[in-house]
Design an enzyme around this catalytic site. Sequence first.
Site, PDB file in Angstrom:
ATOM      1  N   LYS A  50       0.718  -1.376  -0.088  1.00 30.90           N
ATOM      2  CA  LYS A  50      -0.103   0.338   0.111  1.00 30.90           C
ATOM      3  C   LYS A  50       0.898   1.064  -0.180  1.00 30.90           C
ATOM      4  O   LYS A  50       2.269   0.842   0.385  1.00 30.90           O
ATOM      5  CB  LYS A  50      -0.900  -0.008   1.424  1.00 30.90           C
ATOM      6  CG  LYS A  50      -0.236  -0.177   2.565  1.00 30.90           C
ATOM      7  CD  LYS A  50      -1.190   0.320   3.571  1.00 30.90           C
ATOM      8  CE  LYS A  50      -0.262   0.313   4.661  1.00 30.90           C
ATOM      9  NZ  LYS A  50      -1.035  -0.564   6.218  1.00 30.90           N
ATOM     10  N   TYR A 110      17.597  30.344   4.682  1.00 32.06           N
ATOM     11  CA  TYR A 110      16.571  30.746   4.876  1.00 32.06           C
ATOM     12  C   TYR A 110      16.574  30.995   6.101  1.00 32.06           C
ATOM     13  O   TYR A 110      17.128  30.067   7.176  1.00 32.06           O
ATOM     14  CB  TYR A 110      15.347  30.152   4.606  1.00 32.06           C
ATOM     15  CG  TYR A 110      14.784  30.039   3.471  1.00 32.06           C
ATOM     16  CD1 TYR A 110      14.480  31.320   2.598  1.00 32.06           C
ATOM     17  CD2 TYR A 110      14.512  28.951   2.817  1.00 32.06           C
ATOM     18  CE1 TYR A 110      13.712  31.552   1.550  1.00 32.06           C
ATOM     19  CE2 TYR A 110      13.855  29.152   1.884  1.00 32.06           C
ATOM     20  CZ  TYR A 110      13.442  30.350   1.184  1.00 32.06           C
ATOM     21  OH  TYR A 110      12.828  30.102  -0.344  1.00 32.06           O
TER      22      TYR A 110
HETATM   23  C1  LIG Z   1       0.010  -1.933   6.693  1.00 25.35           C
HETATM   24  C2  LIG Z   1      -1.057  -2.382   7.366  1.00 25.35           C
HETATM   25  C3  LIG Z   1      -0.892  -3.884   7.536  1.00 25.35           C
HETATM   26  C4  LIG Z   1       1.818  -3.065   7.521  1.00 25.35           C
HETATM   27  O1  LIG Z   1       1.639  -3.313   8.971  1.00 25.35           O
HETATM   28  P1  LIG Z   1       3.503  -3.114   9.229  1.00 25.35           P
HETATM   29  O2  LIG Z   1       3.485  -2.362  10.320  1.00 25.35           O
HETATM   30  O3  LIG Z   1       4.187  -2.002   8.062  1.00 25.35           O
HETATM   31  O4  LIG Z   1       4.084  -4.547   9.178  1.00 25.35           O
HETATM   32  C5  LIG Z   1      -1.115  -4.862   8.366  1.00 25.35           C
HETATM   33  N1  LIG Z   1      -2.156  -4.647   8.184  1.00 25.35           N
HETATM   34  C6  LIG Z   1      -3.307  -3.602   7.783  1.00 25.35           C
HETATM   35  C7  LIG Z   1      -4.387  -3.571   8.280  1.00 25.35           C
HETATM   36  C8  LIG Z   1      -2.243  -2.412   7.592  1.00 25.35           C
HETATM   37  O5  LIG Z   1      -2.968  -1.550   7.121  1.00 25.35           O
END
Ligand SMILES: *Cc1c(COP(=O)(O)O)cnc(C)c1O
Length: 382
Positions: free
Chosen positions: A34, A278
């Site tokens: 994702k 800056y």
């Molecule tokens: C993002 C996510 C994960 C992965 O978590 P990590 O800590 O990156 O391993 C697992 N389950 C869900 C529902 C998520 O949204």
Amino acid sequence: MKSWVEISTARLQENFRAIQSAAGAEVEVLAVVKANGYGHDAAICGEALVAAKAKWLGVSDVDEGARLRERLGEGSTRVLVMCGMELKDAAAMVKYALIPVVWTVEHVEAMERAAEAAGRKVEVHLEIDTGMSRQGVQVGAELVKVAERLAVSQWVQCEGVMSHLSSAEVAGSSVTGKQREMFEAGLVQVMSAGVQPELVHLGNSSAVDEGGTMEWVRATAKKLDAKAMVRTGLAVYGMCLEVEGGKGMLAEKLKPVMTWKANVIGVREIEAGTAVGYGATFIATQKMRIALVPVGYADGFRREASSGMGDGWVMIAGKKARVVGRVSMNLTTVDVTGMDVQVGSEVVLLGEGVSAEDHARWSGTIAYDIVCGVKGKFVSRG
Ligand SMILES: *Cc1c(COP(=O)(O)O)cnc(C)c1O
């Protein structure tokens, strides 16, 4: 955009195999891609993971899922859409063979209509809220209603039942303990409603590293005649939160996948008393050489890395070059006094010698947040 991001697909695949062996051979490992593969390019990473025989990939929404499916093709891998199901997504879920996480009767009915319209049965995973108060159906009457609706559906099969932990990185956490109990109570309701899931999952990367929770997931799945699954994101990309008191099943075996680079576009000498950047927050106290790097906070190189704030650095020819003055939107100045650096010298912004955890420390955040924000041209390095 002048920086580029090299992705080591070999390391990605090694990490995936390390997770598989830490989780246990009987456990299904879903690799989370994702948020554009946690900022690592979901297309490059998705292809490499499928080549490493990943049977499951996880995306956040239907658009990400559709893009991934078009790239990987149907039948290549199963894709779980984990976040934010909306009723209007149902048709695209079916069209692109995506499997949504659902938690309301309305979700189930929308999927049913879309499946019937397409003339093909579909799978969904049911999320139970065990204590995060985000997604998921609450245990009790609500859960019973959704489970009973799933049980009678002609078109929708409940393939998985899942939840998500808020504190997986804390071994022996009482919060996790409560979530486990809640999940068990939820599973009883699901089964009594006549739903028999094939997969049961609630752990993330930290759960695998911590170890204890994974044991519990394996045992719980076994009791139900289901297969345990784990959803790992951060670890796939070679990072892990520090787990206190856990077994450390995983963290040491992981290697970061991302190397973010740019070239020096200018070098100048400045005299003592000269201001940099800056707000003129930095004034040289001696003669210095300053290199100009064409990356700034618009590219994801955080403003908190400025000197006097997080005091960040980059690596040039294996040496630390500290940020001098404020990070600008698209430019950063670093101290290369006494270093062999010219226009064109290669700069490592994140990689060997400067980790996502370093960036996170300067910026008062977590590695997840850093890697998701990196913008550049993505190249696969094999
Ligand atoms: C993002 C996510 C994960 C992965 O978590 P990590 O800590 O990156 O391993 C697992 N389950 C869900 C529902 C998520 O949204």
